[in-house]
Design a protein around this motif. Structure first.
Motif, PDB file in Angstrom:
ATOM      1  N   THR A   1       0.813  -0.700  -0.021  1.00  6.51           N
ATOM      2  CA  THR A   1      -0.350  -0.450   0.048  1.00  6.51           C
ATOM      3  C   THR A   1       0.885   1.139   0.003  1.00  6.51           C
ATOM      4  O   THR A   1       1.968   1.198   0.853  1.00  6.51           O
ATOM      5  CB  THR A   1      -0.683  -0.108   1.262  1.00  6.51           C
TER       6      THR A   1
ATOM      7  N   GLY B   1      -3.950   3.443  -2.288  1.00  5.51           N
ATOM      8  CA  GLY B   1      -3.470   1.943  -2.579  1.00  5.51           C
ATOM      9  C   GLY B   1      -2.704   0.841  -3.151  1.00  5.51           C
ATOM     10  O   GLY B   1      -1.637   1.463  -2.486  1.00  5.51           O
TER      11      GLY B   1
ATOM     12  N   LYS C   1      -3.660  -0.274  -7.923  1.00  8.22           N
ATOM     13  CA  LYS C   1      -5.056  -0.952  -7.403  1.00  8.22           C
ATOM     14  C   LYS C   1      -5.524  -0.997  -6.226  1.00  8.22           C
ATOM     15  O   LYS C   1      -4.901  -0.521  -5.526  1.00  8.22           O
ATOM     16  CB  LYS C   1      -3.885  -2.585  -7.343  1.00  8.22           C
ATOM     17  N   ASP C   2      -6.921  -1.008  -6.573  1.00 10.66           N
ATOM     18  CA  ASP C   2      -7.899  -0.517  -5.604  1.00 10.66           C
ATOM     19  C   ASP C   2      -7.711   0.693  -5.180  1.00 10.66           C
ATOM     20  O   ASP C   2      -7.442   0.710  -3.759  1.00 10.66           O
ATOM     21  CB  ASP C   2      -7.000  -1.651  -4.354  1.00 10.66           C
TER      22      ASP C   2
ATOM     23  N   GLU D   1      -8.175   4.660  -3.677  1.00 13.26           N
ATOM     24  CA  GLU D   1      -9.787   5.320  -2.766  1.00 13.26           C
ATOM     25  C   GLU D   1      -9.132   6.329  -3.347  1.00 13.26           C
ATOM     26  O   GLU D   1      -7.500   6.311  -2.975  1.00 13.26           O
ATOM     27  CB  GLU D   1      -9.025   4.651  -1.642  1.00 13.26           C
TER      28      GLU D   1
ATOM     29  N   LYS E   1     -14.204   5.361  -4.260  1.00 14.92           N
ATOM     30  CA  LYS E   1     -13.242   3.759  -4.347  1.00 14.92           C
ATOM     31  C   LYS E   1     -13.233   4.475  -5.952  1.00 14.92           C
ATOM     32  O   LYS E   1     -13.970   4.600  -6.639  1.00 14.92           O
ATOM     33  CB  LYS E   1     -13.526   2.331  -4.669  1.00 14.92           C
TER      34      LYS E   1
ATOM     35  N   GLY F   1     -11.097   2.417  -8.227  1.00 13.58           N
ATOM     36  CA  GLY F   1     -10.205   0.810  -8.518  1.00 13.58           C
ATOM     37  C   GLY F   1      -8.573   0.591  -8.981  1.00 13.58           C
ATOM     38  O   GLY F   1      -7.651   1.445  -8.368  1.00 13.58           O
ATOM     39  N   THR F   2      -8.736   0.806 -10.263  1.00 13.37           N
ATOM     40  CA  THR F   2      -7.227   1.221 -11.034  1.00 13.37           C
ATOM     41  C   THR F   2      -6.568   1.906 -11.798  1.00 13.37           C
ATOM     42  O   THR F   2      -7.730   2.949 -12.111  1.00 13.37           O
ATOM     43  CB  THR F   2      -6.286  -0.347 -12.022  1.00 13.37           C
TER      44      THR F   2
END
Lengths: 74, 74, 74, 74, 74, 74, 74
Positions: free
Chosen positions: G16, G29, G43-44, G46, G55, G57-58
């Motif tokens: 992260t 992320g 990735k993921d 926020e 959110k 995503g990528t």
């Protein structure tokens, strides 16, 4: 600059143009010269704003800060 | 810079010029030198603003932040 | 930089200078060194603002953010 | 510019486009020409804002300040 | 960077530095490394603001956004 | 761009993406093409803001002003 | 980038990270990839702000707008 842009500005030398700068300034005057970076020289320039206009005489404007140029006859 | 711009500035060395910077600052003083990036040196410079003027003496101004230069005789 | 600008700064090494940065920050201190991009090192620097001054010691300033440099003796 | 972008703009020459500039300005007019830096020339340009629209005629826009161009037929 | 700037930063590796960024952010931490673009790595970094400080750990800072770096011992 | 970035965008051609621009603008639409400067073309674009959304059709976005691109499937 | 910066980011791939962008945006992320211009893929992701998180995503982030990257384990 495209040929069209160059030709348009070339034809505007000696005529009145409106120049808008980054940050909101706006000038009006007679186009004397320009180069390919949009560095321009304007004669009898006036800075135009909501509070009225202010005479600046001849000015050299740095191209990097030019938003757009509009020939008065455009 | 176009030849016209260069000539105009060259003729203004030793005379009073007004310089507007990005961010709204405005200076007035005697042009001592300039280069093709509009880096300039001004003598007896004063910063002029709505709140009055402030003497700065000689200043080296970074060309990248110059909006326009106006010879007082322009 | 023009030779005039370079000479002026060279003569100011060891003396007090005022440096104005983009965004309104203003520093005062002893010029230790500079390069042609106006990256500068200042000793005994103070950040000066409307709320008073704050001692920063020695600072390395990125040239790109310099608006102008003014030698105190200018 | 990708070939897709170039082709899209090429097909829009002579048609109405919407141009958004950094700082929030928005213009609408007929695309006359463009180059690979997105320097563009627009005919019959109007500056569109919340307070209404203002006719500017032909304008040369500096690519560096263009956010996006949208063909009206897009 | 001048040699003076480079030497100053080199001597500050392992010591606490204050870093000011464009936009007003300010960080304090241990200088781990830097390059000639003023990209820097800081350990045990804290973001300092009027509302207090916030621990960030190790941070990689993009040189282009650095206003100035001040060694705590400067 | 890293290979990962390039591959991710390549796989997103034909799918919905969210694009955030400097200055706060946000667009959503179908990615048609992109280049290594993040100049992108989006089809069926909508400008999304707190005040609702506005259909723009196809848009050419200047890479320099892109903050981030997010594939909807990401 | 210094070798230290490169090594730090290399070790953070898969972990992260917190990314701060010019203009105040902040994302958190998993770091997927980066290049020497600090173009990064997360990735993921926020988007974190005073009003909460969202959110995304990528996301592909343009390096030029990155202020700093902080590995969560830093």
């Amino acid at each position: 600059m495209s040929e069209t842009a160059q030709k348009l500005l070339q034809e505007s030398v000696g005529s009145t143009v409106l120049v808008k700068l980054r940050g909101g300034k706006e000038l009006r005057g007679t186009l004397k010269s320009f180069d390919q970076h949009l560095n321009i020289v304007i004669k009898d320039a006036e800075e135009v704003s909501a509070e009225g206009s202010r005479k600046l005489g001849t000015v050299v404007i740095r191209g990097e800060n030019v938003l757009l140029i509009s020939p008065a006859s455009g």
